[in-house]
Design a protein around this motif. Structure first.
Motif, PDB file in Angstrom:
ATOM      1  N   HIS A   1       0.809  -1.232  -0.076  1.00 40.03           N
ATOM      2  CA  HIS A   1      -0.153  -0.051  -0.006  1.00 40.03           C
ATOM      3  C   HIS A   1       1.073   1.251   0.014  1.00 40.03           C
ATOM      4  N   HIS A   2       2.019   1.328   0.493  1.00 38.62           N
ATOM      5  CA  HIS A   2       2.878   2.187   0.719  1.00 38.62           C
ATOM      6  C   HIS A   2       4.502   1.635   0.679  1.00 38.62           C
TER       7      HIS A   2
ATOM      8  N   SER B   1       1.834   0.408  -4.377  1.00 42.81           N
ATOM      9  CA  SER B   1       0.810   1.353  -4.415  1.00 42.81           C
ATOM     10  C   SER B   1       1.632   2.791  -3.863  1.00 42.81           C
ATOM     11  N   ASN B   2       1.184   4.066  -4.266  1.00 39.46           N
ATOM     12  CA  ASN B   2       1.747   5.255  -3.848  1.00 39.46           C
ATOM     13  C   ASN B   2       3.506   5.046  -3.627  1.00 39.46           C
TER      14      ASN B   2
ATOM     15  N   SER C   1      -1.431   4.424  -8.207  1.00 36.81           N
ATOM     16  CA  SER C   1      -1.261   5.904  -7.827  1.00 36.81           C
ATOM     17  C   SER C   1      -2.419   6.954  -7.941  1.00 36.81           C
ATOM     18  N   HIS C   2      -2.234   8.040  -7.002  1.00 35.99           N
ATOM     19  CA  HIS C   2      -3.413   8.939  -6.954  1.00 35.99           C
ATOM     20  C   HIS C   2      -3.149   9.846  -8.541  1.00 35.99           C
TER      21      HIS C   2
END
Length: 269
Positions: free
Chosen positions: A126-127, A156-157, A183-184
């Motif tokens: 997640h990170h 992710s991120n 990604s955002h």
């Protein structure tokens, strides 16, 4: 429905991915079931979740909802490419989060149990965890693959240089490495275009944008914030916080969409 390969893999996923973050806190279980059933009817086979979704530490509310939906049978699990994530704290003890080999092992087993399945199609960090070397990360992920508990690994991120470090560490182990980055990314948040997307392209990662409609801002949420489920306290608060943090972005929206309506004053706290 259009389908594409997930990065450089042979796995085919729908170009639309169903995000499940609101399943539980905002969306009832019955409505969540209906949404997932309708997604299949539309040909969407790619669902994304995370062990922390539901936002009650350690409960995995959203994964449990998906598990009960899978348990209904009818090919629901077989038709779904399920992606979940780990990193966030699922307890109060020191090793109940992040990306140590210990937590990767425990988190994977817990997600499998909650979702009532014996494998995860795409297991995502997640990170990035700056305190865990990628050598340890890949050793733990490779063991899960060998055990048949996960099929692919994603991130992710991650920053572009995190992707590079992860892929080079995987290459030294002759591992497949990351196959996707979440990604955002949307018309307001364009930072991934600087380094993340070029890194993903170079290493053959698929890109999974999260919040592609900027929390509804690009979908007209401000025009209908006083109607239906979008008027719930949680949704209004979420939109208000995003508006407060993104005043420059809202100005940009006026350029992209002439006549864009800003938030009602009573919601802008």
């Amino acid at each position: 429905m259009d389908y594409t390969q997930l990065g450089r893999t042979g796995l085919k996923v729908s170009r639309l991915c169903l995000g499940t973050m609101n399943f539980g806190p905002v969306t009832s279980e019955d409505d969540s079931f209906a949404i997932m059933d309708h997604a299949h009817e539309l040909g969407i086979n790619f669902f994304d979740t995370a062990n922390v979704y539901g936002w009650k530490k350690g409960e995995g509310i959203t994964e449990n909802i998906i598990g009960r939906w899978f348990a209904q049978g009818g090919g629901r699990r077989e038709k779904t490419v399920i992606a979940t994530k780990l990193y966030g704290d699922m307890g109060d003890w020191p090793n109940d989060g992040r990306l140590s080999a210990l937590n990767i092992r425990r988190a994977a087993d817990a997600s499998l149990k909650r979702m009532q399945t014996d494998y995860i199609d795409l297991y995502q960090a997640h990170h990035v965890d700056r305190s865990t070397p990628f050598e340890e990360f890949w050793e733990a992920m490779d063991i899960l693959k060998q055990q048949g508990k996960i099929l692919y690994v994603g991130s992710s991120n991650f920053a572009g240089w995190h992707i590079a470090k992860a892929q080079e560490a995987a290459a030294r182990r002759n591992s497949l490495g990351l196959v996707s980055e979440q990604s955002h990314y949307n018309l307001i948040v364009r930072a991934p275009e600087l380094e993340v997307i070029p890194a993903a392209e170079d290493y053959g990662l698929g890109l999974i944008p999260w919040s592609p409609l900027a929390g509804g801002l690009l979908g007209g949420i401000l025009r209908k914030i006083d109607k239906g489920r979008s008027a719930s306290e949680n949704m209004v608060r979420a939109r208000a916080l995003e508006i407060k943090l993104d005043e420059k972005a809202l100005a940009r929206l006026d350029e992209i969409f002439p006549g864009f309506k800003t938030a009602p004053e009573e919601y802008a706290w």
